[in-house]
Design an enzyme around this catalytic site. Structure first.
Site, PDB file in Angstrom:
ATOM      1  N   ASP A  74       0.833  -1.200   0.000  1.00 29.67           N
ATOM      2  CA  ASP A  74       0.000   0.000   0.000  1.00 29.67           C
ATOM      3  C   ASP A  74       0.865   1.247   0.000  1.00 29.67           C
ATOM      4  O   ASP A  74       2.029   1.229   0.396  1.00 29.67           O
ATOM      5  CB  ASP A  74      -0.986   0.006   1.169  1.00 29.67           C
ATOM      6  N   GLU A 133      -5.714   3.266   3.809  1.00 32.57           N
ATOM      7  CA  GLU A 133      -6.189   3.828   5.063  1.00 32.57           C
ATOM      8  C   GLU A 133      -7.647   4.265   4.997  1.00 32.57           C
ATOM      9  O   GLU A 133      -8.342   4.290   6.010  1.00 32.57           O
ATOM     10  CB  GLU A 133      -5.314   5.025   5.466  1.00 32.57           C
TER      11      GLU A 133
END
Length: 385
Positions: A74, A133
């Site tokens: 990520d 997130e």
């Protein structure tokens, strides 16, 4: 020559200086492309998604591919003010890689660099994913058909750094590694009125208090004590002044469970409690849920058994079996669609994840990359899928 530990640390520090929030990882995307362009290109192919412009997929073509093995990392950062006093601190005000995604990306680059030089047996698909997130970047990519054609993924792997494990330690468990999460928003509508005449009003704060108390009994009285679930309401807004009865209250909270079935059960009970209180208090209660891509990270039993057994056998790897965490991760959505394994990489930080003083040990990067390269080579030599 493959990237050295010092070169990987230099890459990580550059990424650390340019943190960007979900779906806004443009500098990060461009820097990743720049680094990847410095690798041998003979067996590499890059795919970009116009609808998800900061995402990056890289195919490493295998010598004799029997499967496509995916590796995901990520890219996004958090709205946190960094307070570590580093020479390579964030240059972007109020944004920091406080969850260590700069570590994640650098490990992935180390693995990709190795296989760009040493052509793998199977095809490898590297997914540099935006918006972990928030905004469910993994789900967005999957729903856009990112993993199709040459970039189809048969099994997926990915890591998360862990400040509580010693630097370079690999941790994993079969079953659930991360909980699934669901946002829940509640709006309670009663009737406003003067504090001196409660019988002429319908107090939304009193209703909210009853609602919160009843919902918390779901965990203590409706769930098997040997299983895990969490309900937290972290925000309550109601009222305007001390002597006016509030006519409306808004609650914002989160549900967490180690299985999707647990999350759905808790949702059902919250809805039932809201329905009962509507009748009891003659009010209106609306309930909205938003799970997005934050499913439980449930590791595939067979693939994870292979992963754990490999790591346990390596004298060069420090491996520990870990317990599930109630934190969330949108890799769970991809593992809900594609079998795979998520695991921990220890980075030994005194500051916690998501904190302004999170400070991972950088020698974990090379250790992690080497361990995963070894596993992927092992996995590719296990025979056909």
């Amino acid at each position: 020559m493959t990237l050295t530990s010092d070169e990987l640390i230099e890459i990580r520090r550059h990424l650390h200086m340019i943190p960007e929030l979900a779906m806004d990882e443009h500098q990060t995307h461009d820097y990743l492309k720049q680094v990847i362009a410095s690798f041998p290109q003979t067996n590499l192919e890059i795919k970009e998604l116009p609808e998800l412009p900061t995402a990056l997929l890289v195919l490493v073509k295998g010598v004799n591919p029997q499967r496509n093995i995916g590796y995901r990392c990520d890219m996004d950062a958090l709205p946190v003010d960094e307070m570590n006093g580093l020479s390579y601190a964030s240059k972007h005000p109020h944004v920091m890689h406080a969850c260590g995604h700069d570590i994640h990306m650098t490990v992935a680059l180390g693995i990709l660099n190795y296989f760009s030089i040493n052509q793998p047996k199977d095809n490898l698909v590297f997914f540099f994913q935006p918006a972990e997130e928030s905004k469910s970047g993994g789900k967005v990519a999957y729903d856009l058909g990112a993993f199709s054609g040459q970039f189809k993924v048969d099994e997926f792997y990915g890591l998360h750094d862990n400040p509580q494990l010693k630097s370079g330690v690999i941790g994993c468990c079969n079953g659930t590694l991360f909980a699934g999460t669901t946002e829940v928003d509640i709006i309670i509508t009663g009737k406003s009125g003067h504090a001196a005449y409660p019988h002429l009003a319908n107090d939304a704060i009193v209703i909210a208090a009853n609602f919160i108390n009843q919902v918390q009994t779901v965990i203590s009285r409706s769930i098997d004590p040997t299983k895990c679930g969490v309900i937290t309401f972290g925000k309550l807004q109601a009222g305007v002044i001390r002597n006016v009865i509030a006519g409306q209250a808004r609650l914002e909270g989160t549900i967490r469970g180690l299985t999707q079935e647990m999350i759905e059960f808790i949702r059902q009970r919250i809805t039932e409690i809201a329905s009962g209180l509507q009748k009891s208090f003659n009010c209106q209660i609306t309930v909205e849920y938003n799970q997005g891509g934050y499913f439980p990270v449930e590791n595939d039993p067979t693939l994870t058994k292979n992963f754990i057994e490999y790591m346990q056998r390596q004298s060069s790897v420090d491996f520990v079996e870990t317990k599930p965490k109630m934190t969330g991760e949108d890799f769970g959505y991809l593992l809900n669609k594609i079998p795979g394994t998520m695991f921990w990489l220890g980075v030994e930080s005194s500051g916690a994840l998501h904190s302004h003083d999170f400070l991972p040990k950088e020698n974990a990067i090379k250790k992690g990359a080497d361990a995963i390269v070894g596993f992927l080579n092992y996995r590719m030599n296990m025979g056909e899928k």
